[in-house]
Design an enzyme around this catalytic site. Structure first.
Site, short mmCIF file in Angstrom:
data_model
loop_
_atom_site.label_atom_id
_atom_site.label_comp_id
_atom_site.label_asym_id
_atom_site.label_seq_id
_atom_site.Cartn_x
_atom_site.Cartn_y
_atom_site.Cartn_z
N ASP A 27 30.64 42.65 -11.44
CA ASP A 27 31.76 42.02 -10.73
C ASP A 27 31.35 41.70 -9.29
O ASP A 27 32.18 41.31 -8.47
CB ASP A 27 32.99 42.94 -10.75
CG ASP A 27 32.72 44.31 -10.15
OD1 ASP A 27 31.55 44.73 -10.12
OD2 ASP A 27 33.68 44.97 -9.71
N HIS A 32 30.64 40.51 -3.57
CA HIS A 32 29.56 40.36 -2.58
C HIS A 32 29.04 38.93 -2.46
O HIS A 32 28.34 38.62 -1.51
CB HIS A 32 28.37 41.26 -2.93
CG HIS A 32 28.72 42.72 -2.98
ND1 HIS A 32 28.01 43.62 -3.72
CD2 HIS A 32 29.71 43.43 -2.38
CE1 HIS A 32 28.55 44.83 -3.59
NE2 HIS A 32 29.59 44.73 -2.79
N ASP A 36 23.73 38.89 -3.64
CA ASP A 36 23.28 40.03 -4.47
C ASP A 36 22.30 39.59 -5.57
O ASP A 36 21.70 40.43 -6.22
CB ASP A 36 24.49 40.67 -5.18
CG ASP A 36 25.07 41.83 -4.38
OD1 ASP A 36 24.55 42.10 -3.29
OD2 ASP A 36 26.04 42.44 -4.85
N TYR A 150 38.12 54.09 -3.41
CA TYR A 150 37.20 54.05 -2.27
C TYR A 150 37.95 54.30 -0.96
O TYR A 150 38.83 53.52 -0.60
CB TYR A 150 36.51 52.67 -2.19
CG TYR A 150 35.60 52.31 -3.37
CD1 TYR A 150 35.16 53.27 -4.28
CD2 TYR A 150 35.18 51.01 -3.55
CE1 TYR A 150 34.32 52.93 -5.32
CE2 TYR A 150 34.33 50.65 -4.59
CZ TYR A 150 33.91 51.63 -5.48
OH TYR A 150 33.08 51.28 -6.52
N LYS A 181 36.29 55.88 -10.52
CA LYS A 181 34.92 55.49 -10.13
C LYS A 181 34.85 55.68 -8.62
O LYS A 181 35.58 55.02 -7.87
CB LYS A 181 34.71 54.03 -10.51
CG LYS A 181 33.37 53.44 -10.19
CD LYS A 181 33.27 52.11 -10.94
CE LYS A 181 32.03 51.32 -10.71
NZ LYS A 181 31.94 50.72 -9.41
N ILE A 182 34.01 56.63 -8.22
CA ILE A 182 33.95 56.99 -6.81
C ILE A 182 32.49 57.03 -6.36
O ILE A 182 31.58 56.93 -7.17
CB ILE A 182 34.60 58.39 -6.57
CG1 ILE A 182 33.96 59.45 -7.49
CG2 ILE A 182 36.10 58.34 -6.77
CD1 ILE A 182 34.49 60.86 -7.26
N ARG A 235 23.75 46.89 -9.41
CA ARG A 235 22.53 46.44 -8.72
C ARG A 235 21.31 47.31 -9.01
O ARG A 235 20.20 46.79 -9.09
CB ARG A 235 22.80 46.37 -7.21
CG ARG A 235 23.73 45.25 -6.84
CD ARG A 235 24.23 45.39 -5.43
NE ARG A 235 25.21 46.45 -5.30
CZ ARG A 235 25.75 46.85 -4.16
NH1 ARG A 235 25.38 46.29 -3.04
NH2 ARG A 235 26.66 47.81 -4.14
P1 FBP Z 1 26.92 48.53 -7.84
O1 FBP Z 1 26.33 49.52 -8.82
O2 FBP Z 1 26.14 47.25 -7.81
O3 FBP Z 1 27.11 49.15 -6.49
O4 FBP Z 1 28.35 48.15 -8.39
C1 FBP Z 1 29.41 49.06 -8.32
C2 FBP Z 1 30.60 48.43 -7.64
O5 FBP Z 1 31.70 49.32 -7.55
C3 FBP Z 1 31.06 47.16 -8.30
O6 FBP Z 1 31.89 47.40 -9.38
C4 FBP Z 1 31.69 46.44 -7.16
O7 FBP Z 1 31.55 45.07 -7.26
C5 FBP Z 1 30.92 46.88 -5.98
O8 FBP Z 1 30.28 48.07 -6.32
C6 FBP Z 1 31.77 47.11 -4.77
O9 FBP Z 1 30.91 47.13 -3.69
P2 FBP Z 1 31.34 47.58 -2.26
O10 FBP Z 1 31.01 49.03 -2.20
O11 FBP Z 1 30.48 46.76 -1.36
O12 FBP Z 1 32.81 47.30 -2.09
#
Ligand code: FBP
Length: 259
Positions: A27, A32, A36, A150, A181-182, A235
């Protein structure tokens, strides 16, 4: 509107193996932007096709990719549909707008839904209200509800500290998430406490920017040892030169607890 509550455990089984979750996140195009990706990975088909050769238990997409590329992955991987998102270009307090609905997720064929909240943001109350409505509807449909939780915003001084992450994990439980998811706190001792704070809400971790493999795998081992139920990684898999090898190694860590 559905009249009968459906059992979530069926879909929880569909997106897990032996109670563990391994999701590939794609996503980032919305979150981003193209920075990326490289000339290979910028084509969504490349990563989505690769994902069908990984031992993952779900693919995380926004609705655009989910609809347009469904033929590429639907038979192989359960879809985790993100319901909201934001770009890096905004300068306001963190807020991710809702893009699609629970009903649309069901119509598209999602096996679970994801919603991001920024705990501590000035917009937190709006996100909580929406998360509350989504949870009720997801429960009606028997869809697991995953909260990306987050800590973020100008009043959040240390987003990855134990206090912030444990608070975010607990907020996800309080809001009714089945999975949260943290971010990893960086050590087993504090992360074990984070997992305890989340109670019956299962904890999975976000991958983050590309790291050295050794460091990444060590953290993954520690995350699973701390009691986490899995990982959602983007990533650190598809930005790697050998994404299938990285995904294989990660699957061994998550499902078999071995490197
Ligand atoms: P990555 O493994 O690439 O970090 O992806 C996890 C994720 O939570 C994605 O689902 C989301 O697009 C991105 O990280 C959010 O990134 P950021 O921490 O920059 O908001």
């Amino acid at each position: 509107m559905p009249h009968k509550k459906h059992d979530k455990s069926l879909k929880m089984k569909k997106i897990s193996r032996d109670g563990k979750f391994f999701f590939l996140a794609l996503d980032q195009g919305l979150e981003h932007g193209p920075l990326d990706f490289d000339e290979k990975t910028i084509d969504p088909e490349y990563i989505i096709d690769l994902s069908t050769r990984m031992k993952i238990t779900g693919l995380i997409l926004q609705k655009g990719l989910a609809i347009k590329y469904s033929d590429n992955f639907m038979k192989k991987n359960p879809l985790i549909l993100k319901l909201n998102g934001r770009t890096l270009l905004t300068k306001t307090e963190p807020f991710a707008a809702q893009i699609t609905s629970v009903k649309e997720a069901v119509d598209i064929g999602a096996s679970a839904i994801g919603y991001t909240i920024y705990v501590g943001s000035e917009m937190e109350s709006e996100m909580f209200k929406i998360a509350g409505e989504i949870e009720e509807e997801a429960r009606d449909y028997g869809l697991p509800f995953i909260i990306w939780s987050y800590p973020r915003g100008k009043s959040v001084a240390k987003p990855n500290s134990f206090d912030s992450v444990a608070y975010a994990a607990r907020v996800a439980l309080e809001l009714g998430a089945d999975i949260t998811k943290i971010h990893y706190t960086g050590d087993k001792k504090t992360f074990t406490e984070v997992v305890r704070a989340a109670g019956k809400c299962k904890v999975i971790t976000a991958g983050g920017p590309l790291e050295q493999l050794d460091e990444f795998f060590k953290d993954a081992m520690d995350i699973i040892d701390s009691g986490a139920a899995g990982m959602a990684v983007g990533r650190n898999i598809w930005q790697h030169d050998n994404p299938l090898d990285v995904a294989d190694a990660l699957a061994s860590i998550i499902f078999d607890n071995k490197r």
